[in-house]
Write a protein that holds these residues in place. Structure first.
Motif, PDB file in Angstrom:
ATOM      1  N   ARG A 114      -2.623   4.413  -5.810  1.00  0.00           N
ATOM      2  CA  ARG A 114      -1.437   3.713  -5.709  1.00  0.00           C
ATOM      3  C   ARG A 114      -0.964   3.331  -7.165  1.00  0.00           C
ATOM      4  NH1 ARG A 114      -3.979   0.916  -1.052  1.00  0.00           N
ATOM      5  NH2 ARG A 114      -4.314  -0.756  -2.267  1.00  0.00           N
ATOM      6  N   ALA A 115      -1.723   2.948  -7.822  1.00  0.00           N
ATOM      7  CA  ALA A 115      -1.498   2.552  -9.441  1.00  0.00           C
ATOM      8  C   ALA A 115      -1.066   4.011 -10.352  1.00  0.00           C
ATOM      9  CB  ALA A 115      -2.693   1.801  -9.934  1.00  0.00           C
ATOM     10  N   ASN A 116      -1.751   4.847 -10.022  1.00  0.00           N
ATOM     11  CA  ASN A 116      -1.641   6.245 -10.799  1.00  0.00           C
ATOM     12  C   ASN A 116      -0.242   6.878 -10.268  1.00  0.00           C
ATOM     13  OD1 ASN A 116      -3.744   7.311 -12.663  1.00  0.00           O
ATOM     14  ND2 ASN A 116      -4.773   6.020 -11.199  1.00  0.00           N
ATOM     15  N   ASN A 117       0.003   6.732  -8.853  1.00  0.00           N
ATOM     16  CA  ASN A 117       1.467   7.252  -8.766  1.00  0.00           C
ATOM     17  C   ASN A 117       2.479   6.259  -8.819  1.00  0.00           C
ATOM     18  OD1 ASN A 117       3.678   7.659  -6.650  1.00  0.00           O
ATOM     19  ND2 ASN A 117       2.342   9.454  -6.020  1.00  0.00           N
ATOM     20  N   LYS A 118       3.338   6.398  -9.770  1.00  0.00           N
ATOM     21  CA  LYS A 118       4.281   5.240  -9.847  1.00  0.00           C
ATOM     22  C   LYS A 118       5.357   4.904  -8.814  1.00  0.00           C
ATOM     23  CE  LYS A 118       4.127   6.250 -14.932  1.00  0.00           C
ATOM     24  NZ  LYS A 118       2.751   6.987 -14.625  1.00  0.00           N
ATOM     25  N   TYR A 119       5.679   5.911  -7.692  1.00  0.00           N
ATOM     26  CA  TYR A 119       6.114   5.761  -6.987  1.00  0.00           C
ATOM     27  C   TYR A 119       5.496   4.951  -5.820  1.00  0.00           C
ATOM     28  CZ  TYR A 119       9.097   6.281  -2.205  1.00  0.00           C
ATOM     29  OH  TYR A 119       9.352   6.228  -0.965  1.00  0.00           O
ATOM     30  N   LEU A 120       4.380   5.096  -5.470  1.00  0.00           N
ATOM     31  CA  LEU A 120       3.402   4.281  -4.608  1.00  0.00           C
ATOM     32  C   LEU A 120       3.386   2.873  -5.053  1.00  0.00           C
ATOM     33  CD1 LEU A 120       0.667   7.091  -3.472  1.00  0.00           C
ATOM     34  CD2 LEU A 120       2.623   5.897  -2.259  1.00  0.00           C
ATOM     35  N   MET A 121       3.037   2.787  -6.446  1.00  0.00           N
ATOM     36  CA  MET A 121       3.028   1.615  -7.077  1.00  0.00           C
ATOM     37  C   MET A 121       4.129   0.662  -6.722  1.00  0.00           C
ATOM     38  SD  MET A 121       4.268  -0.487  -9.910  1.00  0.00           S
ATOM     39  CE  MET A 121       4.703   0.788 -11.034  1.00  0.00           C
ATOM     40  N   ARG A 122       5.277   1.198  -6.627  1.00  0.00           N
ATOM     41  CA  ARG A 122       6.566   0.240  -6.558  1.00  0.00           C
ATOM     42  C   ARG A 122       6.580   0.021  -4.981  1.00  0.00           C
ATOM     43  NH1 ARG A 122       8.966  -1.026 -10.951  1.00  0.00           N
ATOM     44  NH2 ARG A 122       9.192   0.398 -12.813  1.00  0.00           N
ATOM     45  N   GLN A 123       6.294   1.194  -4.223  1.00  0.00           N
ATOM     46  CA  GLN A 123       6.371   0.931  -2.846  1.00  0.00           C
ATOM     47  C   GLN A 123       5.427  -0.386  -2.262  1.00  0.00           C
ATOM     48  OE1 GLN A 123       8.017   3.207   0.049  1.00  0.00           O
ATOM     49  NE2 GLN A 123       9.471   2.568  -1.549  1.00  0.00           N
ATOM     50  N   THR A 124       4.254  -0.185  -2.876  1.00  0.00           N
ATOM     51  CA  THR A 124       3.007  -1.329  -2.731  1.00  0.00           C
ATOM     52  C   THR A 124       3.807  -2.652  -2.859  1.00  0.00           C
ATOM     53  OG1 THR A 124       1.183   0.401  -2.879  1.00  0.00           O
ATOM     54  CG2 THR A 124       0.754  -2.052  -2.949  1.00  0.00           C
ATOM     55  N   LEU A 125       4.209  -2.714  -4.107  1.00  0.00           N
ATOM     56  CA  LEU A 125       4.629  -4.164  -4.642  1.00  0.00           C
ATOM     57  C   LEU A 125       5.939  -4.621  -3.661  1.00  0.00           C
ATOM     58  CD1 LEU A 125       4.655  -3.801  -8.452  1.00  0.00           C
ATOM     59  CD2 LEU A 125       3.088  -4.566  -7.140  1.00  0.00           C
ATOM     60  N   GLN A 126       6.882  -3.750  -3.457  1.00  0.00           N
ATOM     61  CA  GLN A 126       7.940  -3.895  -2.727  1.00  0.00           C
ATOM     62  C   GLN A 126       7.563  -4.607  -1.155  1.00  0.00           C
ATOM     63  OE1 GLN A 126      10.598  -0.697  -0.980  1.00  0.00           O
ATOM     64  NE2 GLN A 126      12.128  -1.746  -2.377  1.00  0.00           N
TER      65      GLN A 126
END
Length: 441
Positions: A114-126
């Protein structure tokens, strides 16, 4: 009982791995470094550790290597320095899962993806209710038009994964955005870091298997105004310590890359209240992603509304002179701490001592890739008052990037009494040090 052994697996940074391995040996561990077969023989000769070579970075083969080593050794930890995508998986995630399977200290495998994929990072935070900007994926002009409607202008188009601020563009019109997307799809395979842009999957608890292809997709996200910063974390099993804040005094955006030229710490544009707001926010980011037992480099902006906003999360130590910053300001030795995380030894809470004056770090980047002809002026720059250390990271004949990305070949760590001092030293370095590249060679 056999000597406790650590396995370090790394495809892309033998130099960094070698330094950590040597420290582990000094700490009383036997070390096996798993490295690619392309590492020259002279680099692995006469080392105080064993080297196992492989061209197969699949989880199955890494598991087989572990089993073979464990049959004759007492394995107490396995880890990776960078853990980038290899084309056969996200190495950091694979190593963390291998450690988990064998009851060894480890990071959270899913969190690393999730951290290395910037889209998944933002989805997780959202999903966690942590502030993040509007964002969308696009693989063609139709999807880009839809992303523009979601995100609005100004916007940033960037890769889903990767390093070195490569292929980052700021757009203010639909036509400009379409040109940037076309340029990316036509040129991304030529980038110096293209080998990191591997296709991968994510098992989403809500949406099932999600497939990503960074060579054929971009992330479109709302552009953030304000000051750019980075926060350097030391994460244990259950705590996230935001140890240092670096204030990026000089960041330039060029055609297809963003260049971090000059950083300073302690930060000079944020008062203590603002700094605490940044710390609290980035701790929420780390906890929402679920990262643990690692260093972490979080990049963000502090916007005009007084709101921290994450740019990216890198679950590894920051580049340039971040390890010097840890050592100088918080008495944290990167290599020793990394080994302690790897084997599950206690890591003391870092205590930052506010220095007299400021520390700066800078880097020189070729703007075109090719064969390095020369680096000159390092000796003269080393004599600048306030200089702590300056070094080059390539030798004549080496191929270096620079067409679409940051590839620093020189960096420096120095001290001054004021922002004016830091800027003056930076200017002196740039006047003295020259990097010559035979473009395209």
């Amino acid at each position: 009982m056999p000597q406790p052994t650590i396995i370090l697996l790394e495809k892309f940074s033998f130099y960094s791995t070698r330094a950590v391995a040597r420290r582990a040996v000094d700490m009383g561990f036997a070390v096996v470094v798993v490295a690619p077969t392309t590492i020259p023989a002279h680099l692995v000769a006469d080392q105080p550790f064993e080297v196992v070579r492989t061209d197969d970075w699949s989880s199955a083969n890494l598991g087989a290597i572990y089993q073979e080593l464990a049959s004759t050794r007492h394995i107490v930890g396995i880890n990776t320095i960078l853990g980038f995508f290899t084309g056969q998986g996200l190495l950091g995630m694979q190593v963390a899962e291998l450690a988990r399977q064998h009851g060894l200290p480890h990071n959270n495998p899913d969190a690393l993806l999730r951290a290395n994929n910037k889209y998944l990072m933002r989805q997780t935070l959202q999903q966690a209710g942590v502030y993040t900007v509007r964002h969308a994926l696009a693989a063609n002009e139709a999807e880009l038009d839809e992303a523009i409607r979601t995100v609005g202008f100004p916007l940033i188009i960037k890769p889903l994964v990767g390093v070195g601020s490569s292929f980052i563009s700021r757009c203010t019109t639909p036509q400009q955005a379409r040109e940037v997307l076309r340029h990316y799809l036509e040129n991304v395979r030529k980038g110096y870091y293209a080998h990191f842009f591997a296709a991968h999957e994510y098992q989403d608890p809500q949406h099932g298997t999600r497939r990503f292809n960074p060579l054929a997709q971009v992330l479109v996200e709302e552009a953030i105004d304000g000051w750019e910063l980075s926060v350097e974390f030391l994460n244990t099993e259950d705590k996230a310590y935001p140890v240092l804040i670096h204030d990026k005094l000089d960041v330039t955006q060029e055609a297809y890359c963003s260049y971090e030229n000059l950083l300073v710490t302690p930060p000079v544009r944020l008062d203590e209240t603002m700094q605490q707001r940044v710390r609290d926010y980035t701790v929420d980011v780390i906890r929402s992603l679920g990262l643990k037992n690692c260093f972490c480099h979080v990049e963000l902006r502090y916007d005009s509304q007084g709101r921290p906003s994450v740019i990216e999360v890198n679950p590894r130590i920051g580049g340039m002179r971040v390890s010097d910053s840890f050592k100088t300001l918080a008495q944290v030795d990167y290599a020793e701490t990394f080994i302690r995380q790897t084997v599950g030894q206690p890591v003391a809470e870092p205590v930052v001592q506010k220095p007299e004056g400021l520390y700066g770090m800078m880097a020189l980047y070729p703007r075109r890739g090719g064969k390095l002809r020369s680096i000159t002026g390092l000796e003269q720059a080393s004599a600048i008052p306030g200089m702590v250390d300056i070094a080059g990271y390539a030798k004549p004949g080496d191929h270096v990037g620079g067409d679409y990305e940051e590839v620093f070949v020189v960096d420096a760590w120095f001290k001054g009494n004021s922002v004016a001092d830091i800027r003056r030293i930076d200017e002196q370095i740039r006047a003295l040090v020259s990097v010559e590249v035979d473009v395209g060679a």
